[in-house]
Scaffold this motif. Sequence first.
Motif, PDB file in Angstrom:
ATOM      1  N   VAL A 146      41.736  49.841  35.568  1.00  0.00           N
ATOM      2  CA  VAL A 146      42.344  49.058  36.647  1.00  0.00           C
ATOM      3  C   VAL A 146      43.835  49.373  36.649  1.00  0.00           C
ATOM      4  CG1 VAL A 146      42.809  46.750  37.533  1.00  0.00           C
ATOM      5  CG2 VAL A 146      40.620  47.246  36.456  1.00  0.00           C
ATOM      6  N   LYS A 147      44.374  49.793  37.776  1.00  0.00           N
ATOM      7  CA  LYS A 147      45.726  50.345  37.821  1.00  0.00           C
ATOM      8  C   LYS A 147      46.819  49.359  37.414  1.00  0.00           C
ATOM      9  CE  LYS A 147      46.366  49.557  42.801  1.00  0.00           C
ATOM     10  NZ  LYS A 147      46.614  50.236  44.099  1.00  0.00           N
ATOM     11  N   ASP A 148      46.526  48.058  37.486  1.00  0.00           N
ATOM     12  CA  ASP A 148      47.528  47.075  37.093  1.00  0.00           C
ATOM     13  C   ASP A 148      47.615  46.894  35.581  1.00  0.00           C
ATOM     14  OD1 ASP A 148      48.246  46.599  39.700  1.00  0.00           O
ATOM     15  OD2 ASP A 148      46.819  44.946  39.958  1.00  0.00           O
ATOM     16  N   GLU A 149      46.665  47.467  34.835  1.00  0.00           N
ATOM     17  CA  GLU A 149      46.683  47.354  33.382  1.00  0.00           C
ATOM     18  C   GLU A 149      47.339  48.593  32.775  1.00  0.00           C
ATOM     19  OE1 GLU A 149      42.863  46.718  31.741  1.00  0.00           O
ATOM     20  OE2 GLU A 149      42.605  44.736  32.625  1.00  0.00           O
ATOM     21  N   TYR A 155      51.131  54.185  34.032  1.00  0.00           N
ATOM     22  CA  TYR A 155      51.959  52.996  33.889  1.00  0.00           C
ATOM     23  C   TYR A 155      52.562  52.642  35.248  1.00  0.00           C
ATOM     24  CZ  TYR A 155      55.716  56.483  33.806  1.00  0.00           C
ATOM     25  OH  TYR A 155      56.546  57.530  34.107  1.00  0.00           O
ATOM     26  N   GLY A 156      52.930  51.383  35.394  1.00  0.00           N
ATOM     27  CA  GLY A 156      53.502  50.920  36.651  1.00  0.00           C
ATOM     28  C   GLY A 156      54.975  51.293  36.765  1.00  0.00           C
ATOM     29  N   PHE A 158      58.418  50.584  39.188  1.00  0.00           N
ATOM     30  CA  PHE A 158      58.904  49.662  40.212  1.00  0.00           C
ATOM     31  C   PHE A 158      60.351  49.933  40.637  1.00  0.00           C
ATOM     32  CE2 PHE A 158      55.711  47.432  37.704  1.00  0.00           C
ATOM     33  CZ  PHE A 158      54.828  47.020  38.680  1.00  0.00           C
ATOM     34  N   PRO A 162      56.701  49.862  44.265  1.00  0.00           N
ATOM     35  CA  PRO A 162      55.505  49.720  43.432  1.00  0.00           C
ATOM     36  C   PRO A 162      54.611  50.957  43.516  1.00  0.00           C
ATOM     37  CG  PRO A 162      55.879  47.759  44.757  1.00  0.00           C
ATOM     38  CD  PRO A 162      56.815  48.808  45.276  1.00  0.00           C
ATOM     39  N   ARG A 163      54.363  51.593  42.391  1.00  0.00           N
ATOM     40  CA  ARG A 163      53.483  52.758  42.354  1.00  0.00           C
ATOM     41  C   ARG A 163      53.003  52.957  40.916  1.00  0.00           C
ATOM     42  NH1 ARG A 163      56.420  57.960  41.445  1.00  0.00           N
ATOM     43  NH2 ARG A 163      58.477  57.439  40.591  1.00  0.00           N
ATOM     44  N   VAL A 164      51.945  53.712  40.782  1.00  0.00           N
ATOM     45  CA  VAL A 164      51.391  54.020  39.466  1.00  0.00           C
ATOM     46  C   VAL A 164      51.693  55.477  39.144  1.00  0.00           C
ATOM     47  CG1 VAL A 164      49.300  54.168  38.073  1.00  0.00           C
ATOM     48  CG2 VAL A 164      49.583  52.303  39.712  1.00  0.00           C
ATOM     49  N   GLY A 181      41.481  49.484  42.015  1.00  0.00           N
ATOM     50  CA  GLY A 181      42.336  48.379  42.409  1.00  0.00           C
ATOM     51  C   GLY A 181      41.923  47.046  41.823  1.00  0.00           C
ATOM     52  N   SER A 182      40.672  46.923  41.405  1.00  0.00           N
ATOM     53  CA  SER A 182      40.162  45.671  40.846  1.00  0.00           C
ATOM     54  C   SER A 182      38.999  45.983  39.917  1.00  0.00           C
ATOM     55  CB  SER A 182      39.707  44.728  41.969  1.00  0.00           C
ATOM     56  OG  SER A 182      38.625  45.300  42.680  1.00  0.00           O
TER      57      SER A 182
END
Length: 258
Positions: A146-149, A155-156, A158, A162-164, A181-182
Motif C-alpha cells: 500500500v503506497k501510504d506505508e 517512500y512518500g 512531499f 504528494p508523490r511516491v 492505493g488501499s
Amino acid sequence: MNSHIDKFGIKPWYFYLSDTVSKGFVVYGLAILAATCWFFVRNPKHVITWTMVPFLLAHQLVGHKELRFLFPVLPFIPFFAVLLARDLPQRLLRNRIVRLVGVLAVVLNFALIVYNVIPIKNTDIFFYRMMDDYCRGKERVCVLNVKDEPTYYSYGEFMIGPRVVTARFYMPRNMELRLAGSISELEREARRLRRTCPDVFILSGDERLPEHTALPVEKVAWNPYPKWIIRYFNFNDWVSLSIRRKNLYKVGASAGEK
C-alpha cells in the motif's frame, strides 16, 4: 518555502536535546551535551562559539528537526570532550568509580564501533540481500505494498507535491514492485497476479495482516541477527524493533483460484 518542509513533521523545541541523549546511548549523549555546553560557557568569545551557537539556534527555530541536520557540529565534539576532561577536578578523575565508568565506556564504544562496521547487521542491507538471494534464478517475483506505508523500496515525498518515490538501486531486476492505493485494491491485485506469478509477496507494516485480510498469506520470518544473539541477548525483544513495521508475507496459491 510555502512550509513544504513542515510536511515532514514538526518536532518539539527540546527534540535535539532528548534525541542526542537517546541516540547517544544516554551516557555518551549526556557527555556530548555536557561537553558542548561547558565549552560555550567557558569560551563565550571563541570563534567556534560565535559560529556554532547561531547555527544551533537557527535549527531550533525550524519546525522539522532531524539529528542529522547537526552533523557539522560532530567534528568538534572530541575537542569539547578533551577540554571538559582537562577542566575536571583531578581528585574526581582519580576516583575508582569514575575510572571504572570511563573504562567501561571505552570498551562499550569499541564494541559499538565493531557492531556498526558489520554490514550484515543492518536491517535494510540484510533485507536487500535476502530478497536478492530469493529472486536469483527466478523468472519473476511480484511484491505488493500500500503506497501510504513506508517500505524499503518506496517512500512518500512531499516537498514539491504528494508523490511516491521508488528506490530501485537495491531492487532485483526480476522483481516487480506494485503500489496499491488501499488494502482492498492490494488484495485484488494480489489475486490477479497469483494466477500467473508463483511468487507474490506483500510488504506491510501490519504485524497481524493474516487476521486483517481475506488473502491466504504466510509471514516470512527474517532477522539480521545471529540466532545466538536472539536466544541469549534479546532483552525486551529489541532485535525486532527495527523490522517490526516492515513485515514480509507470501501470498498462497489459493489466492489465484478466487
